[in-house]
Design an enzyme around this catalytic site. Structure first.
Site, PDB file in Angstrom:
ATOM      1  N   GLU A  32       0.853  -1.203   0.000  1.00  0.00           N
ATOM      2  CA  GLU A  32       0.000   0.000   0.000  1.00  0.00           C
ATOM      3  C   GLU A  32       0.882   1.244   0.000  1.00  0.00           C
ATOM      4  O   GLU A  32       1.771   1.380   0.836  1.00  0.00           O
ATOM      5  CB  GLU A  32      -0.920  -0.017   1.235  1.00  0.00           C
ATOM      6  N   HIS A 440     -43.697  -3.341  14.873  1.00  0.00           N
ATOM      7  CA  HIS A 440     -44.257  -1.992  14.958  1.00  0.00           C
ATOM      8  C   HIS A 440     -43.814  -1.359  16.269  1.00  0.00           C
ATOM      9  O   HIS A 440     -43.780  -2.045  17.288  1.00  0.00           O
ATOM     10  CB  HIS A 440     -45.783  -2.070  14.923  1.00  0.00           C
TER      11      HIS A 440
HETATM   12  P1  FAD Z   1      -9.432   2.253  -3.156  1.00  0.00           P
HETATM   13  O1  FAD Z   1     -10.255   2.478  -1.977  1.00  0.00           O
HETATM   14  O2  FAD Z   1      -9.254   3.361  -4.148  1.00  0.00           O
HETATM   15  O3  FAD Z   1      -8.012   1.767  -2.634  1.00  0.00           O
HETATM   16  C1  FAD Z   1      -6.951   1.523  -3.490  1.00  0.00           C
HETATM   17  C2  FAD Z   1      -5.671   1.607  -2.690  1.00  0.00           C
HETATM   18  O4  FAD Z   1      -4.592   1.236  -3.525  1.00  0.00           O
HETATM   19  C3  FAD Z   1      -5.358   3.017  -2.202  1.00  0.00           C
HETATM   20  O5  FAD Z   1      -5.102   2.981  -0.822  1.00  0.00           O
HETATM   21  C4  FAD Z   1      -4.104   3.424  -2.978  1.00  0.00           C
HETATM   22  O6  FAD Z   1      -3.227   4.213  -2.206  1.00  0.00           O
HETATM   23  C5  FAD Z   1      -3.481   2.072  -3.267  1.00  0.00           C
HETATM   24  N1  FAD Z   1      -2.631   2.043  -4.457  1.00  0.00           N
HETATM   25  C6  FAD Z   1      -2.912   2.499  -5.703  1.00  0.00           C
HETATM   26  N2  FAD Z   1      -1.891   2.218  -6.539  1.00  0.00           N
HETATM   27  C7  FAD Z   1      -0.944   1.573  -5.802  1.00  0.00           C
HETATM   28  C8  FAD Z   1       0.322   1.016  -6.100  1.00  0.00           C
HETATM   29  N3  FAD Z   1       0.826   1.038  -7.324  1.00  0.00           N
HETATM   30  N4  FAD Z   1       1.007   0.444  -5.094  1.00  0.00           N
HETATM   31  C9  FAD Z   1       0.511   0.388  -3.824  1.00  0.00           C
HETATM   32  N5  FAD Z   1      -0.694   0.893  -3.496  1.00  0.00           N
HETATM   33  C10 FAD Z   1      -1.406   1.456  -4.482  1.00  0.00           C
HETATM   34  N6  FAD Z   1     -18.651   3.710  -1.526  1.00  0.00           N
HETATM   35  C11 FAD Z   1     -19.635   3.146  -0.782  1.00  0.00           C
HETATM   36  O7  FAD Z   1     -19.894   1.955  -0.922  1.00  0.00           O
HETATM   37  N7  FAD Z   1     -20.338   3.892   0.120  1.00  0.00           N
HETATM   38  C12 FAD Z   1     -20.108   5.209   0.309  1.00  0.00           C
HETATM   39  O8  FAD Z   1     -20.755   5.849   1.134  1.00  0.00           O
HETATM   40  C13 FAD Z   1     -19.074   5.824  -0.460  1.00  0.00           C
HETATM   41  N8  FAD Z   1     -18.788   7.145  -0.309  1.00  0.00           N
HETATM   42  C14 FAD Z   1     -17.778   7.695  -1.039  1.00  0.00           C
HETATM   43  C15 FAD Z   1     -17.506   9.046  -0.880  1.00  0.00           C
HETATM   44  C16 FAD Z   1     -16.487   9.643  -1.600  1.00  0.00           C
HETATM   45  C17 FAD Z   1     -16.197  11.105  -1.425  1.00  0.00           C
HETATM   46  C18 FAD Z   1     -15.711   8.849  -2.504  1.00  0.00           C
HETATM   47  C19 FAD Z   1     -14.588   9.463  -3.291  1.00  0.00           C
HETATM   48  C20 FAD Z   1     -15.985   7.510  -2.676  1.00  0.00           C
HETATM   49  C21 FAD Z   1     -17.025   6.916  -1.947  1.00  0.00           C
HETATM   50  N9  FAD Z   1     -17.336   5.570  -2.113  1.00  0.00           N
HETATM   51  C22 FAD Z   1     -18.358   5.013  -1.382  1.00  0.00           C
HETATM   52  C23 FAD Z   1     -16.602   4.712  -3.068  1.00  0.00           C
HETATM   53  C24 FAD Z   1     -15.551   3.855  -2.361  1.00  0.00           C
HETATM   54  O9  FAD Z   1     -14.689   4.689  -1.615  1.00  0.00           O
HETATM   55  C25 FAD Z   1     -14.759   3.050  -3.383  1.00  0.00           C
HETATM   56  O10 FAD Z   1     -15.659   2.312  -4.185  1.00  0.00           O
HETATM   57  C26 FAD Z   1     -13.803   2.095  -2.703  1.00  0.00           C
HETATM   58  O11 FAD Z   1     -12.878   2.792  -1.901  1.00  0.00           O
HETATM   59  C27 FAD Z   1     -13.040   1.264  -3.742  1.00  0.00           C
HETATM   60  O12 FAD Z   1     -12.200   0.385  -3.079  1.00  0.00           O
HETATM   61  P2  FAD Z   1     -10.892  -0.204  -3.781  1.00  0.00           P
HETATM   62  O13 FAD Z   1     -10.289  -1.133  -2.796  1.00  0.00           O
HETATM   63  O14 FAD Z   1     -11.212  -0.694  -5.119  1.00  0.00           O
HETATM   64  O15 FAD Z   1      -9.924   1.034  -4.033  1.00  0.00           O
END
Ligand code: FAD
Length: 466
Positions: A32, A440
């Site tokens: 990460e 309820h």
């Molecule tokens: P991410 O959470 O994007 O995590 C990816 C990780 O990979 C990051 O920590 C990044 O640093 C790391 N990374 C990237 N490239 C590399 C690399 N080359 N080497 C090492 N590490 C790397 N979803 C909901 O279900 N409910 C909600 O209420 C909701 N609210 C949201 C509000 C906001 C403002 C935003 C922006 C998003 C929201 N989402 C919500 C969406 C949700 O945050 C994402 O769908 C979710 O975080 C995706 O998870 P992920 O594991 O795919 O990726």
């Protein structure tokens, strides 16, 4: 020998996959580059919901007298305390995830990961230390970042992405939000609650355009009541800093809007650059997403992708479930992802919870549908809580009575929706919901009444005049 699994990215996709694989006996390395929990925990779901709850509490306190509670003097907020609470919530969760990973024996490397070959992942730590990790399987979980179209000059102060807005450094006098999707609408209600004059522009004809049309209508009505200005069918032509330092935005229609700040929330870009996709030949699609099948496999054996980077439903719980599927399959299982009963939760005021087909989608598919609705104002519990806005809607197959979709806008909609999601997952009929005894007084009674309304027999709905 244990399966060696390397995961790039520790968001809700990656860290959940890591824990499940460790539970199944894999030797897991998780890389990460920022912080465990990813966007969800650090810049997305959790910080925004913490702000939503401060905003809702502020709104409630201002109306405390309606509940017979006297609070002397006008309610006010303390920005740094709100921010401090948000940061504490996030850091507690981060610590919790780190501790879970440790307990399950996951090797967490803080650094940037990239695929060197189909069985080697390179991790480069901040101090330059490089490790090449031999891997039997790889999961790509690098997530997404805010889209930053070139029409805007992002200085992260006056022109912000959601990553900037969630810092909640200040409450601007006025804010233009570009995009009335989930993120734009949630921020509109948050900032408006603290007194910002909010305008939202949306290119499509309605806010929350992927939701059921009647749900969008309720949210739009509530935006209006909250004095959030919504301009639909509108594209931004230019956005420049004016002579007084404020932002001067011109729409394609010629309309001009002056605001202190702009928040651009028009979508997400997938993090696929510089992670070695080209080196091994992993297939990507038109939007840059990594192409996967329902088993979360890429085109290369042993390499999986999960979460936002796959461009499917960009939701934290989808990323996590995809992570479980990828981990299970990497460990020899045969699991497939089913998106048809994934609920979604939107934290507008009031909330939206939905699952399955919207009415317009069912009709587009040529399915004969029957619908039922129930207004929260028909419930004693909603009145007791002083939250009577909104409704539950059931979309049912007219031939089979199967539940095709449920859409709720109202108090605790994001919790109530799970009864519907489970019903749909079990292939329930609408009558299974309407004939189930609901406690309820609860808000879930709205779902039972909406299911009854599909057959025109909702008890607490007045008889329709013929
Ligand atoms: P991410 O959470 O994007 O995590 C990816 C990780 O990979 C990051 O920590 C990044 O640093 C790391 N990374 C990237 N490239 C590399 C690399 N080359 N080497 C090492 N590490 C790397 N979803 C909901 O279900 N409910 C909600 O209420 C909701 N609210 C949201 C509000 C906001 C403002 C935003 C922006 C998003 C929201 N989402 C919500 C969406 C949700 O945050 C994402 O769908 C979710 O975080 C995706 O998870 P992920 O594991 O795919 O990726």
């Amino acid at each position: 020998m244990a399966v060696r699994l390397t995961i790039i990215g520790a968001g809700p996709g990656g860290y959940v996959a890591a824990i499940r694989a460790a539970q199944l006996g894999a030797r897991v390395t998780l890389i990460e580059e920022a912080e465990v929990g990813g966007v969800c925990l650090n810049w997305g779901c959790i910080p925004t919901k913490t702000l939503v709850y401060s905003a809702e509490l502020f709104n409630r306190v201002r109306h405390a007298d309606e509940f017979g509670i006297d609070i002397s003097g006008a309610a006010s907020y303390n920005l740094s305390a709100i921010r401090g609470r948000k940061e504490k919530v996030v850091s507690t969760q981060v610590k919790g995830i780190r501790s879970l990973l440790k307990r399950w024996g996951v090797d967490l490397i803080l650094g940037r990961g990239s695929i060197l070959s189909s069985d080697v992942v390179r991790a480069v730590q901040k101090d330059g230390t490089t490790q090449d990790i031999k891997s039997d399987c790889i999961i790509i979980a690098t997530g997404s970042r805010p889209a930053t179209p070139s029409i805007f000059t992002f200085d992260h102060e006056r022109v912000m992405t959601s990553d900037d807005a969630v810092r909640f450094d200040d409450v601007p006098k006025s804010l233009l939000i570009v995009g009335a999707g989930v993120i734009g609408c949630e921020f509109a209600f948050i900032y408006r609650s603290f007194g910002t004059d909010v305008t939202v522009v949306e290119m499509l004809p309605r806010a929350l355009s992927t939701e059921d049309e009647e749900i969008s209508e309720i949210v739009e009505r509530e935006m209006k009541k909250a004095r959030i200005k919504l301009i639909t069918n509108a594209a931004v032509k230019s956005a420049e800093v004016g002579p007084d330092g404020s932002m001067h935005t011109t729409l394609a229609s010629g309309q001009e809007i002056n605001t202190e700040k702009i928040l651009v929330s028009i979508g997400r870009s997938m993090n696929t650059e510089g992670i070695g996709l080209e080196a091994v030949g992993i297939e990507t699609g038109k939007r840059g997403e990594i192409i996967v099948n329902d088993r979360m496999e890429t085109n290369l054996p042993g390499i999986y992708a999960i979460g936002d980077v796959t461009g499917k439903m960009m939701l934290a719980h989808v990323a996590s479930h995809q992570g479980i599927i990828a981990a299970e399959n990497a460990m020899g299982g045969d699991w497939a992802m089913d998106y048809s009963t994934v609920p979604s939760a939107i934290f507008t005021m009031p909330e939206v919870g939905s699952v399955g087909l919207r009415e317009y989608q069912a009709r587009e598919k040529g399915i004969a549908v029957k619908t039922g609705r129930f207004q929260f104002r028909g419930l004693g519990k909603a009145h007791a809580m002083g939250e009577i806005v909104g409704m539950a809607k059931v979309v049912s197959d007219a031939d089979t009575d199967r539940v095709l979709g449920v859409h709720i806008c109202g108090p605790h909609a994001t919790d109530i929706i799970h009864e519907a999601a489970l019903a749909m997952r079990l292939g329930a009929k609408t009558s299974d919901i309407s004939e189930m005894v609901h406690a309820h007084p609860t808000l879930s009674e709205a779902l039972m009444e909406a299911a009854l309304d599909v057959s025109g027999i909702s008890i607490h709905t007045p008889k329709q005049q013929k």
